[in-house]
Design a protein around this motif. Structure first.
Motif, mmCIF file in Angstrom:
data_model
loop_
_atom_site.group_PDB
_atom_site.id
_atom_site.type_symbol
_atom_site.label_atom_id
_atom_site.label_comp_id
_atom_site.label_asym_id
_atom_site.label_seq_id
_atom_site.Cartn_x
_atom_site.Cartn_y
_atom_site.Cartn_z
ATOM 1 N N GLN A 21 42.183 46.515 -71.541
ATOM 2 C CA GLN A 21 41.708 45.180 -71.189
ATOM 3 C C GLN A 21 41.121 44.461 -72.400
ATOM 4 O O GLN A 21 41.434 43.292 -72.658
ATOM 5 C CB GLN A 21 40.666 45.273 -70.080
ATOM 6 C CG GLN A 21 41.236 45.589 -68.708
ATOM 7 C CD GLN A 21 40.142 45.793 -67.673
ATOM 8 O OE1 GLN A 21 39.035 46.226 -68.001
ATOM 9 N NE2 GLN A 21 40.451 45.503 -66.417
ATOM 10 N N ALA A 54 43.011 41.344 -74.312
ATOM 11 C CA ALA A 54 42.312 40.058 -74.313
ATOM 12 C C ALA A 54 42.238 39.497 -75.722
ATOM 13 O O ALA A 54 42.514 38.308 -75.956
ATOM 14 C CB ALA A 54 40.916 40.228 -73.720
ATOM 15 N N LYS A 111 43.717 40.662 -66.418
ATOM 16 C CA LYS A 111 42.777 39.687 -65.874
ATOM 17 C C LYS A 111 41.939 38.966 -66.933
ATOM 18 O O LYS A 111 41.495 37.847 -66.707
ATOM 19 C CB LYS A 111 41.857 40.345 -64.849
ATOM 20 C CG LYS A 111 40.953 41.433 -65.402
ATOM 21 C CD LYS A 111 40.095 41.996 -64.279
ATOM 22 C CE LYS A 111 39.066 43.001 -64.813
ATOM 23 N NZ LYS A 111 38.201 43.517 -63.725
ATOM 24 N N ASP A 112 41.710 39.583 -68.114
ATOM 25 C CA ASP A 112 40.897 38.938 -69.154
ATOM 26 C C ASP A 112 41.736 38.282 -70.248
ATOM 27 O O ASP A 112 41.191 37.794 -71.245
ATOM 28 C CB ASP A 112 39.949 39.963 -69.791
ATOM 29 C CG ASP A 112 38.918 40.496 -68.803
ATOM 30 O OD1 ASP A 112 38.530 39.733 -67.899
ATOM 31 O OD2 ASP A 112 38.518 41.670 -68.942
#
Length: 492
Positions: free
Chosen positions: A96, A100, A126-127
């Motif tokens: 993650q 990102a 998600k990030d």
């Protein structure tokens, strides 16, 4: 084809290095980040094995290798990339954070692939900046040889990203398996996990050793799995009545207390020691690199055999071999080929199974190389050789090979081709095989090719477009001296 020319790789372990090798051997430039201070040495070891395997699998490809650049952080690995592949350890927090950061350094339209073998893309993306461009592109080891890549999107992934990722993977010779929805472990790993659990129980309970479990697979169902998989194999086992009969006959056995797939033996130190000891005995004195080369040899043999059938993974390899040859010949044409001189259209290298007991190239392999050179000539004038083998096309009717010198294991070679005569149904060529390092001739071959209809097996005229191309070369070369040895017969 895609417009991807530069790939950014994050992580250079077993999988990341395999991605690097596949990309480089397909002519793509690679920027690779891995914090391991030994990454350069390890990459060279993997690349050495990969080059060796690719030369054996695609002996007539002649592809230009891309350039590898090792970088010191994530950002320079992705800033100039057209596609990014992440191959970090299976830690969600690590993936993650790195994805990102990388997504903010890469171009807005760059697709990201993750090599994860089980983490869900919805959790990883998600990030990210532009989270819709992340897909899972889960490969299998060795990445440079195994065609399968599972492509899976997360909740935010766009269909366009999945489509573009699949197109890229196809362009480097892979077979994308498009998953309709995300699931822990995806498809192939779930199947392998089931077999792995059962294998652990067989060793744990003393039923079989690690070697005996492997023998049960490699001498039995593994041979069928390599080209038919599970369901098609079982369909055949049902006889003329097919899968329905198989299910009726063997379905009840699924209720028998055979399996322990819902359980797993406790991995105590003693049990792990037993597995490790048996595995050491099984490997004997072979190092990991030696085992990798043995694995590559066997994979190339299986893929090459399947390639002759144009089936399963063999069809994928066959299509990619044609693509590699087309790229090489396009590059040669762009570099300028003088049709008035013998044409340099084919390069190769003496491989380990091309030599006799004294380590020198055999006559049979010379014939193989000259056949590839004839195919290269036909491609040069626009013949789709793969299609011609299935319909109307040229067949070698006669060859006269003369051995002039020796070529030893590992020596790079090239072939030049002179067109001696063109008729509607016949093509006469003269090939000379040289050592690339010093242009020393190794062998010559005069060949007569006949254009044949595969259905009637009778000679038939080649297409006007092909004949025009061949006649143009013959006209340009008509002022060349007749090659020494042309027109000879055995014993002359």
């Amino acid at each position: 084809m895609t417009d991807i020319r530069r790939v950014g790789l994050i992580g250079g372990g077993v999988i990341g290095a395999g991605w690097a090798a596949r990309c480089l051997l397909n002519g793509l430039d690679v920027d690779l980040f891995d914090p391991d201070p030994e990454i350069g040495r390890k990459m060279e070891a993997v690349l050495g094995n990969a080059r060796r395997a690719y030369r054996r699998l695609f002996p007539d490809a002649g592809a230009q290798e891309g350039r590898l650049r090792l970088v010191s952080s994530v950002e320079p690995a992705v800033e100039a990339a057209d596609f990014v592949q992440e191959s970090l350890p299976e830690r969600l927090d690590l993936k993650q954070a790195v994805l990102a950061a990388a997504s903010r350094a890469a171009g807005d339209d760059v697709i990201f692939g993750s090599s994860t073998s089980g983490l869900l893309p919805s959790d990883m993306q998600k990030d990210m900046a532009g989270a819709d461009r992340l897909v899972v592109g889960h490969p299998f080891n060795p990445v440079y040889l195994m065609p399968l890549v599972e492509v899976c999107g997360g909740a935010l992934t766009s269909e366009d990203a999945k489509r573009k990722a699949a197109a890229f993977y196809r362009s480097i010779g892979m077979h994308p398996l498009m998953l309709k929805q995300e699931i822990d472990g995806f498809v192939a790993d779930r199947l392998m996990e089931a077999l792995w659990r059962e294998a652990l129980w067989l060793v744990h309970d003393g039923i079989a050793t690690t070697e005996e479990v492997d023998e049960a697979i490699r001498f039995g169902p593994g041979l069928r799995w390599s080209f038919m998989g599970t369901f098609l194999t079982y369909r055949i086992a049902g006889g003329e009545a097919g899968m329905r009969h198989f299910m009726a006959q063997f379905g009840p056995a699924l209720k028998w207390p055979w399996t322990k797939l819902t359980d797993v033996p406790e991995l105590t130190d003693a049990f792990v020691d037993r597995i490790a000891g048996q595995s050491d005995d099984q490997a004997g004195s072979m190092s990991i690199r030696e085992l990798e080369r043995l694995r590559d040899n066997c994979l190339v043999s299986v893929l090459s055999a399947l390639r002759t059938q144009g089936y399963g993974a063999g069809a994928t390899v066959d299509r990619h071999g044609d693509l590699l040859r087309d790229r090489a010949q396009a590059a040669a044409r762009e570099g300028g080929i003088d049709p008035s001189m013998p044409l340099h259209l084919h390069d190769c290298r003496v491989e380990s199974d091309w030599t006799d007991h004294s380590g020198h190239m055999t006559e049979g392999r010379c014939l193989q190389v000259f056949g590839a050179a004839s195919d290269a000539l036909l491609r040069h004038v626009g013949v789709d050789v793969a299609d011609s083998h299935r319909g109307k096309g040229y067949r070698t009717a006669e060859s006269h090979v003369v051995t002039i010198g020796d070529a030893a294991l590992g020596e790079p070679l090239y072939v030049t081709t002179q067109v001696l005569g063109v008729e509607a149904t016949r093509l006469q060529v003269f090939h000379t095989l040289y050592k690339r390092d010093d242009d020393t001739p190794v062998a010559t071959a005069e060949q007569m090719l006949i254009h044949v209809d595969a259905g009637s097996r009778r000679p038939t005229s080649a297409d006007d477009r092909v004949l025009d191309g061949l006649n143009a070369i013959a006209a340009a070369q008509k002022f060349l001296p007749k090659p020494a040895g042309a027109g000879r017969f055995v014993g002359a």
